[in-house]
Design an enzyme around this catalytic site. Structure first.
Site, PDB file in Angstrom:
ATOM      1  N   LYS A 116       0.192  -3.731  -2.561  1.00 36.28           N
ATOM      2  CA  LYS A 116      -1.035  -3.030  -2.943  1.00 36.28           C
ATOM      3  C   LYS A 116      -1.434  -3.365  -4.371  1.00 36.28           C
ATOM      4  CE  LYS A 116      -1.028   1.040   0.106  1.00 36.28           C
ATOM      5  NZ  LYS A 116      -0.010   0.644   1.057  1.00 36.28           N
ATOM      6  N   ARG A 292      -4.352  -6.327  10.567  1.00 34.79           N
ATOM      7  CA  ARG A 292      -4.034  -6.194  11.986  1.00 34.79           C
ATOM      8  C   ARG A 292      -5.159  -5.429  12.651  1.00 34.79           C
ATOM      9  NH1 ARG A 292      -2.829  -0.801  11.990  1.00 34.79           N
ATOM     10  NH2 ARG A 292      -1.782   0.053  10.159  1.00 34.79           N
TER      11      ARG A 292
END
Length: 668
Positions: A116, A292
């Protein structure tokens, strides 16, 4: 296009991919653990390969076993679904090295988004707005504490390599920072293998809005508009919808452009989701890219009419994306909720067990069900306890909410606790209906959505008594029909007497209250005495779980579903459970008060907070357990002294196992 695809996942996403492949004429290979040998995705697939024991790290997380199964079965590609190996860059690289196609983004894109902290730096360089904070490599407590002070409170501590709401803590005061940091790092280490964190300014009353993106290998990147996921509990999404009731056309266009820029910045290919938080003034900030397919992707499919799994397959096979950005349709409104095996009234503890009954609404033009289980299947302690996703679509948002409420009323599960009642409260709550819910609303006002064991009115009890009496009458009629003389009054056990029918006595429990009902009559017409009050039932009939009757002259309808001696009533607005008691069970003592602290469910003890002989107060945290991807705090039931500790950090314990004993402070 591929001839054979292996699905490296389980549950509803595996079933979803298998069904799309079947429609496209592609053979499928399912992998499964020993616990999933009879699972629905195994039954649906053309071929199936066992890859290990029940625990995920011994089966679904064993990348080498998945690849070996693909090679052995002759698959050309692997679809990772979501969760497990879907965002594992190392796995994607190994798949490519084995001359197989990974149906997802390239490993390089995952690596850029795997941290992140690195992702925020990359997005800022690409001109995508990011939240102020700290994402440096120096992870010493001193540096993190200093950066927290610089960022200001409230702030959020987030696992740098996390996702799915794991490893996230909101800290409102400086004195709470150290404990929150320790808890976040521990959860991140257990869930992701790395405990690096980043700090972000906490945006008050934010909306969570994500943009579905798609990119092909020919350089085209488009977005498929937004999904709003602001209804969350502990960072877990519980309701998703599209379009967002908050976005204006201008803000939607700006966020779509930022999402496409984010995807281009990392060289993205295939399906992905760019997630943003949006403040009340419409300022939006990048959170992360989920590399995804998302659990909530059916919402986008319902409003666009597109099959995103088919797009994934075609892009992975080298085909270009079919439409241009301007050709993406947006029709009506769609909402998704997730039906879980969990107990909202006990802190949403996950449940496991066999689905004795699983009744879901019939699929239609307006209702879609994505499920990974069927009636009779088991919800395992080893995996996510989701039973099904319920997705509805209608012409506008009010109509979609009405369709959702009607579809939820059709749901019935017996065998374990579920969150159906919670979802029904959610779908009716003003904050949801008015489209003003933010990501923290549920955590701030959870009691508004939890009703516990609702009290039964006299009308409820009368209707329930009629349902039990009708069921008994139907059973008696069937018994009489099977006798030697079905027309004999002696063949019926309906209270018939030569000098009038005998009264029937019912004891009904709702929650902790036990109610007395006396019924005289038969055949759908009864005079009832309910806790001393008189009511008249007439014309009662029940067919296929639908009960109709007149109660004191007024028409009433309800769904009536039985599970042994337990009845679930639903009048279209609320759900009520009542149990018919045998006389010897009425008013039974529930026991308790022995000071034994038991495991609420099977799981692993992460940390023990107290020592033998320690004085504790009621509510003191004794241990922390990890089960079904979440941490559970086990607390002292009363003030006293810890006289026994029967579990240590690292132990795996079964449900109801005694973990500790707290004796009264004055006990010898």
């Amino acid at each position: 296009m591929f001839q054979r695809v292996l699905i490296a996942n389980r549950g509803e996403i595996a079933c979803r991919v298998i069904r799309t492949c079947r429609r496209l004429g592609i053979e499928t290979v399912a992998v499964y653990s020993e616990a999933d040998a009879g699972a629905l995705h195994v039954r649906l697939a053309d071929h199936a390969v066992c890859i290990g024991a029940a625990a995920p790290n011994e089966s679904y997380l064993r990348g080498e076993a998945v690849i070996e199964a693909a090679l052995r079965s002759g698959a050309q590609a692997i679809h990772p679904g979501y969760g497990f190996l879907s965002e594992n860059a190392g796995f994607a690289e190994t798949v490519a090295a084995a001359d197989l196609v990974f149906i997802g983004p390239p490993a390089s894109a995952m690596q850029r988004m795997g941290s992140k902290a690195g992702a925020k730096q990359l997005m800022a360089a690409a001109g995508v707005p990011v939240v102020p904070g700290y994402n440096g490599e120096d992870q010493s407590p001193e540096t993190l504490s200093a950066e927290a002070q610089r960022t200001g409170f409230p702030l959020m501590v987030k696992a740098a390599h996390g996702g799915g709401g794991k490893g996230m803590r909101v800290v409102h005061r400086a004195e709470d920072f150290a404990a929150a940091l320790e808890s976040c790092q521990r959860e991140a280490r257990n869930a992701f293998g790395r405990d690096r964190v980043l700090l972000e300014r906490y945006v008050r009353s934010p909306r969570h809005i994500e943009i579905q993106v798609f990119a092909d290998t020919h350089g085209q990147v488009i977005h498929l508009n937004e999904r709003e996921c602001s209804a969350q509990r502990r960072y877990q999404k519980v309701l998703e919808e599209s379009p967002s009731p908050f976005l204006t056309p201008r803000l939607r266009a700006a966020m779509g452009e930022a999402a496409v820029a984010a995807a281009r910045a990392i060289g993205y290919v295939n399906a992905g989701t760019v997630e943003f938080i949006v403040d009340p003034d419409g300022n939006f900030y990048f959170m992360e890219i989920n590399t995804r397919l998302q659990v909530e992707h059916p919402v986008t499919e319902m409003v666009t009419g597109l099959d995103l799994v088919e797009w994934q397959l075609r892009v992975a096979a080298g085909e270009p994306l079919p439409p241009a950005q301007a050709q993406i349709p947006q029709q009506g409104h769609a909402i998704e909720v997730r039906l879980y095996a969990e107990d909202p009234d006990s802190g949403f503890l996950p449940a496991s067990g066999t689905l004795r009954t699983l009744a879901l609404p019939s699929p239609s033009e307006n209702v879609r069900i994505d499920a990974g289980v069927e009636q009779g299947d088991a919800v395992s302690v080893f995996y996510d306890p989701m039973i099904a996703k319920l997705i509805v679509h209608d012409v506008d948002r009010p109509s979609a909410l009405a369709t959702l409420r009607a579809a939820l009323a059709e749901c019935h599960v017996a065998g374990l606790k579920t969150n159906i009642g919670f979802l029904e409260a959610l779908a009716r709550h003003p904050a949801v209906v008015e489209g003003r819910i933010d990501t923290g609303y549920l955590d701030r006002h959870l009691d508004e959505f939890l009703h516990g064991d609702a009290a039964a009115t006299h009308a409820d009890l009368a209707i329930a008594a009629a349902a039990f009496l009708l069921r008994a009458q139907q059973a008696e009629a069937a018994q009489a029909a099977a006798s030697n003389d079905p027309h004999s009054p002696w063949a019926l056990a309906d209270g018939w007497r030569m000098h009038g029918r005998a009264a029937r006595h019912l004891r009904l429990r709702c929650g902790e209250a036990v109610h007395e009902v006396l019924a005289r009559g038969h055949g759908g017409d009864w005079r009832l005495t309910v806790d001393g009050q008189q009511h008249a039932i007439s014309g009662a009939r029940m067919h296929d779980g639908r009960l109709e009757l007149l109660l004191d002259g007024a028409g009433r309808r309800a769904r009536a579903r039985f599970d042994g001696d337990t009845l679930e009533l639903h009048d279209g607005h609320r759900r009520l459970q009542l149990q018919r008691l045998a006389s010897e069970r009425a008013g039974a003592d529930e026991g308790g008060g022995d000071g034994q602290v038991r495991a609420p469910m099977p799981g692993r003890v992460v940390v023990v907070r107290v020592g033998h002989g320690q004085q504790v107060e009621a509510g003191t945290e004794l241990l922390v357990m990890e089960a079904m991807k979440m941490e559970l705090s086990v607390k002292a039931p009363r003030a006293g002294i810890v006289s026994a500790l029967r579990a240590a950090a690292g132990d795996f314990v079964e449900a109801e196992a005694v973990l500790a004993v707290v004796d009264d402070a004055g006990a010898a």
